[in-house]
Write an enzyme that holds these catalytic residues in place. Structure first.
Site, PDB file in Angstrom:
ATOM      1  CE  LYS A  37      32.917 -43.282  10.331  1.00  0.00           C
ATOM      2  NZ  LYS A  37      33.780 -42.418  10.381  1.00  0.00           N
ATOM      3  CE1 TYR A 277      10.454 -53.152 -15.951  1.00  0.00           C
ATOM      4  CE2 TYR A 277      11.854 -53.568 -13.968  1.00  0.00           C
ATOM      5  CZ  TYR A 277      10.693 -53.381 -14.367  1.00  0.00           C
ATOM      6  OH  TYR A 277       9.839 -52.856 -13.546  1.00  0.00           O
TER       7      TYR A 277
HETATM    8  C1  PLP Z   1      35.135 -42.908  10.926  1.00  0.00           C
HETATM    9  C2  PLP Z   1      36.065 -42.534  11.537  1.00  0.00           C
HETATM   10  C3  PLP Z   1      37.136 -43.206  12.283  1.00  0.00           C
HETATM   11  C4  PLP Z   1      37.126 -44.798  12.139  1.00  0.00           C
HETATM   12  O1  PLP Z   1      37.718 -45.167  10.858  1.00  0.00           O
HETATM   13  P1  PLP Z   1      37.914 -46.462  10.389  1.00  0.00           P
HETATM   14  O2  PLP Z   1      38.895 -46.099   9.033  1.00  0.00           O
HETATM   15  O3  PLP Z   1      36.598 -47.305  10.048  1.00  0.00           O
HETATM   16  O4  PLP Z   1      38.683 -47.107  11.297  1.00  0.00           O
HETATM   17  C5  PLP Z   1      37.907 -42.664  13.374  1.00  0.00           C
HETATM   18  N1  PLP Z   1      37.862 -41.600  13.384  1.00  0.00           N
HETATM   19  C6  PLP Z   1      37.075 -40.628  12.870  1.00  0.00           C
HETATM   20  C7  PLP Z   1      37.021 -39.046  13.106  1.00  0.00           C
HETATM   21  C8  PLP Z   1      36.109 -41.157  11.843  1.00  0.00           C
HETATM   22  O5  PLP Z   1      35.158 -40.033  11.334  1.00  0.00           O
END
Ligand code: PLP
Length: 385
Positions: A37, A277
């Site tokens: 993601k 700036y």
């Molecule tokens: C983002 C996410 C993960 C991965 O988490 P990490 O800490 O990056 O390993 C796993 N499960 C869900 C539901 C997530 O949203």
């Protein structure tokens, strides 16, 4: 370089290193789901999924239907599972089901929609039941679960329950210990109820990166690994706990990402002059400065004004003045041989020095996750050895 003003490099060997380390932490036969993601945490879905596939990863987790579509496109003819852990747009549900994309069910209404569409396309919806265990975000309560199971049993040719899962509310910090212990208890209870009702659930899963390290007893059949595959610990605490336990000093993870640009122009500024700036940086001596073509418009946080550091000519040099939309100015007085076009490292290594994501994040008050995912999608990603 390309026409872009900066580029992101993705290291194949660092990824392999991280993968081996994470797999060494997982019991045999646990499915490794690569969480991509947030544009693969800023690394770029396209290059990252390709590297993962080269290393026999065949399960990817995303947040949305749009991200699932991106992964699907990268796959082409290659086969891999895609699992949507969050939002499926109504308009995408038909595509998701016809293409055998797995997705979380966290409300009953979505389950009924899925069943209807499955009937229409003549293929079962492949679902994971997300259980509410105390995070109080998304998930089915006990009552929802009973209702869902009734509907599933009545429509069992249209829904396949691939998995049941939950997510812990901050496994990376010991301060959440009590809360997570309660979640574990509820999760186990709900899963055993579910197992009594449905025999063929393939994957029970609850752990993200921090989860596998701190609650290994909860790994189940599949681990959803994000941040650690990119070479970062979910928190400093998690690393300290691991390393003191194992009496190791070196970090077994390697950062995959580097962010590089080059000097656009060089000039001299006289003592007593202001740079850029406003009047936040006054030259206290004669200076040589370099103009570097990145800024907040490219994900280089404005809060690094006057405090950020970059690497030029093997030296660590300071940002002078404000971070602009497309430019920063750095003091290269101590790098007399620097020339226009020379490499500037924003994140990563040059010679013996390194600008870490962590130091960059600390200075700009962002956590790794935030900083990485803010790297614009438009920057070119280049796979290196
Ligand atoms: C983002 C996410 C993960 C991965 O988490 P990490 O800490 O990056 O390993 C796993 N499960 C869900 C539901 C997530 O949203």
């Amino acid at each position: 370089m390309t026409w872009h003003t900066s580029k992101i490099e993705i290291s194949r060997s660092a990824y392999l290193n991280n993968l081996k380390f994470i797999q060494s932490q997982l019991p045999e036969n646990v499915k490794f789901s690569s969480v991509v993601k947030g544009n693969a945490y800023g690394h770029g879905i396209q290059p990252f999924v390709n590297i993962a596939l080269e290393n026999n990863i065949n399960h990817f987790s995303v947040f949305s239907s749009e991200e699932a579509f991106q992964v699907y496109q990268v796959l082409g003819q290659r086969k891999a599972d895609i699992m949507i852990m969050g939002m499926v747009a109504d308009e995408a549900l038909e595509w998701v089901i016809s293409n055998e994309i797995q997705f979380y069910i966290f409300d009953i209404e979505r389950l009924f929609q899925a069943i209807n569409i499955a009937k229409k396309v003549g293929k079962p919806a492949l679902i994971h039941l997300e259980l509410e265990t105390g995070m109080n975000r998304t998930g089915l309560t006990n009552q929802d679960l009973s209702e869902a199971l009734n509907a599933i049993k009545k429509n069992d040719i249209y829904v396949k329950v691939f998995g049941a899962c939950t997510h812990f509310a901050g496994a990376e910090s010991i301060s959440n210990y009590v809360r997570i212990e309660r979640q574990k208890f509820r999760y186990i209870e709900m899963c055993s109820f579910l197992q009594d009702e449905l025999r063929d659930v393939r994957y029970f899963h609850a752990c993200c990166s921090a989860g596998i390290m701190r609650y290994p007893e909860m790994i189940g059949d599949l681990a959803r690994i994000g941040i650690m595959q990119y070479g970062f610990w979910p928190s400093y605490e998690t690393f300290i706990e691991y390393s003191s336990d194992k009496l190791i000093k070196t970090d077994p993870l390697k950062r995959i990402i580097s962010w590089k640009t080059s000097i656009m122009d060089i000039k001299n500024v006289k003592r007593g002059e202001y740079i850029g700036y406003g009047s936040i940086y006054l030259a206290s001596k004669d200076l040589k400065i370099a103009l570097v073509p990145v800024g907040y418009g490219y994900g280089y946080s404005r809060s690094l004004s006057n405090v950020g550091r970059v690497l030029v000519g093997g030296k660590r040099v300071a940002i002078t003045g404000r971070v602009n939309m497309n430019l920063i100015v750095v003091d290269i007085t101590d790098v007399p041989n620097a020339r226009k076009g020379d490499e500037v490292v924003l994140i990563g290594k040059q010679g013996d020095l390194e600008i870490s994501v962590a130091s960059f994040g600390d200075a700009s008050n962002q956590i790794n996750y935030e900083l990485l995912t803010r790297l614009p999608e438009s920057l070119p990603r280049i796979i290196v050895g």
